[in-house]
Design an enzyme around this catalytic site. Structure first.
Site, PDB file in Angstrom:
ATOM      1  N   GLU A 161      29.044  12.270  14.587  1.00 34.86           N
ATOM      2  CA  GLU A 161      29.212  10.936  15.331  1.00 34.86           C
ATOM      3  C   GLU A 161      30.167  11.126  16.742  1.00 34.86           C
ATOM      4  O   GLU A 161      31.263  12.230  16.139  1.00 34.86           O
ATOM      5  CB  GLU A 161      30.035   9.688  14.983  1.00 34.86           C
ATOM      6  CG  GLU A 161      28.431   8.665  13.736  1.00 34.86           C
ATOM      7  CD  GLU A 161      29.055   7.985  12.946  1.00 34.86           C
ATOM      8  OE1 GLU A 161      30.783   7.552  12.979  1.00 34.86           O
ATOM      9  OE2 GLU A 161      28.673   7.457  12.150  1.00 34.86           O
ATOM     10  N   HIS A 212      28.488   2.203  14.686  1.00 36.64           N
ATOM     11  CA  HIS A 212      29.483   2.640  13.837  1.00 36.64           C
ATOM     12  C   HIS A 212      30.945   1.282  13.880  1.00 36.64           C
ATOM     13  O   HIS A 212      31.988   1.218  14.092  1.00 36.64           O
ATOM     14  CB  HIS A 212      30.779   3.433  12.857  1.00 36.64           C
ATOM     15  CG  HIS A 212      31.466   3.916  12.437  1.00 36.64           C
ATOM     16  ND1 HIS A 212      31.234   5.369  12.040  1.00 36.64           N
ATOM     17  CD2 HIS A 212      31.657   3.002  11.538  1.00 36.64           C
ATOM     18  CE1 HIS A 212      31.681   5.383  10.735  1.00 36.64           C
ATOM     19  NE2 HIS A 212      31.976   3.709  10.591  1.00 36.64           N
TER      20      HIS A 212
END
Length: 335
Positions: A260, A279
């Site tokens: 990420e 997220h």
């Protein structure tokens, strides 16, 4: 007076709590590793979220540091072993965002079942494709839940409210607790074979890394839908791509990824039967305030009274128990 550094963005309520407790606090966000190492020696406590990486080098520079508090559940960005060697307590806040994350998992499940993101994009592009977006119901379907802790148990309750049959796999779940939750406790292979929907709520450990890989997907019921709002790297993304591309899985919905932030080169983004969010499991106004309050209260309690709450590298002790144990702890330190 103890001094705390808040190194990531969080609710202003955290600052207020530190001030109310008589603790000095400074907010310096967006620090790189070099900048953080240069100043961390001034602080007794460090409050972070997911952006700040507290590795061995940072901890080595933290000569005064006694506690690191993570406003959230995951502590992947903290070197627990290095912290423990230096006597630094690492705490998380496992209850502040449980409802939010459970709701997000249910939202992802519904969105995948009814292809809501795809239908939204189609309609905004000027199309009216009713026949293309025929979904499936959740009612009377079997939901497999892997991990029945704080978040998993909330997902179970909400799924039951939707009329789903829930089966669960959790090696730490007793039959009595399973009965209390109203779930059927099964082995992993049984869950994979029976679940129409599957959601995972475990931490990322050596045992759960790539828990969902090619052989796992092969055991899943054809046409099943997978949801992961827990941690990245629990799902092997290359294997998931193959399972979705082949049609063995009807759909998948991920809120977390192994790497990420996610960029456009991730092949999963090309698939019509894959939906995702960046997220967002803990991203609600309520959760942001809750975790900020909890981390500030926990750090304050430790720095002022030695009370350990929700530590990941030391057993937690209630304040009344600490009063009884403190003389023995003091004796042990002297010897």
């Amino acid at each position: 007076m103890p001094t705390v550094l808040i190194a990531d963005k969080m609710s202003a309520r955290a600052v207020e709590i530190f001030h109310e407790r008589g603790i000095a606090v400074e907010v310096k966000t967006g620090l790189g590793k070099e900048a953080l190492c240069a100043i961390i020696g001034q602080y007794d406590g460090l409050a972070i979220r997911s952006a700040t990486n507290v590795d061995a080098d940072v901890l080595a520079a933290a000569s005064r540091l006694k506690v690191v508090g993570r406003a959230g559940i995951g502590v992947d960005n903290v070197d627990i072993h290095a912290a423990s060697k230096r006597g630094v307590i690492v705490m998380n806040t496992p209850y502040g965002n449980t409802v939010t994350t459970a709701e997000h998992a249910i939202a992802l499940m519904m969105a995948a079942a009814r292809m809501i993101p795809q239908a939204t994009m189609s309609l905004k592009a000027g199309q009216w494709e009713k026949s293309r977006f025929q979904g499936v119901e959740l009612y009377q379907k079997t939901l497999g839940v892997i991990g029945t802790g704080n978040i998993g148990s909330l997902v179970i309750a909400r799924a039951q409210g939707l009329g789903m049959r829930v089966i669960a796999y959790d090696p730490y779940l007793s039959k009595i607790r399973a009965a209390d939750l109203g779930v059927e406790l099964v082995e992993m292979d049984t869950l994979l074979a029976r679940a129409d929907f599957l959601t995972v709520h475990t931490p990322l450990t050596d045992a759960t890394r790539n828990l969902f890989r090619a052989e796992t997907f092969a055991k899943m019921k054809p046409g099943a839908i997978l949801v992961n709002a827990a941690r990245g790297c629990i799902v092997d993304e290359a294997a998931l791509y193959d399972a979705l591309k082949s049609g063995h899985l009807r759909a998948a919905a991920l809120d977390v990824f192994c790497k990420e932030p996610v960029h456009g080169d991730n092949p999963l983004l090309e698939l019509d039967n894959f939906i995702c969010t960046p997220h967002l499991g803990a991203s609600t106004e309520e959760a942001q305030v809750n975790v900020a309050i909890q981390v500030a209260e926990q750090i304050s309690a430790y720095l002022l009274r030695g009370v350990v709450q929700n530590a990941v590298n030391l057993p937690s002790v209630k304040e009344e128990e600490l009063l009884l144990l403190q003389p023995y702890l003091n004796l042990g330190e002297r010897h």
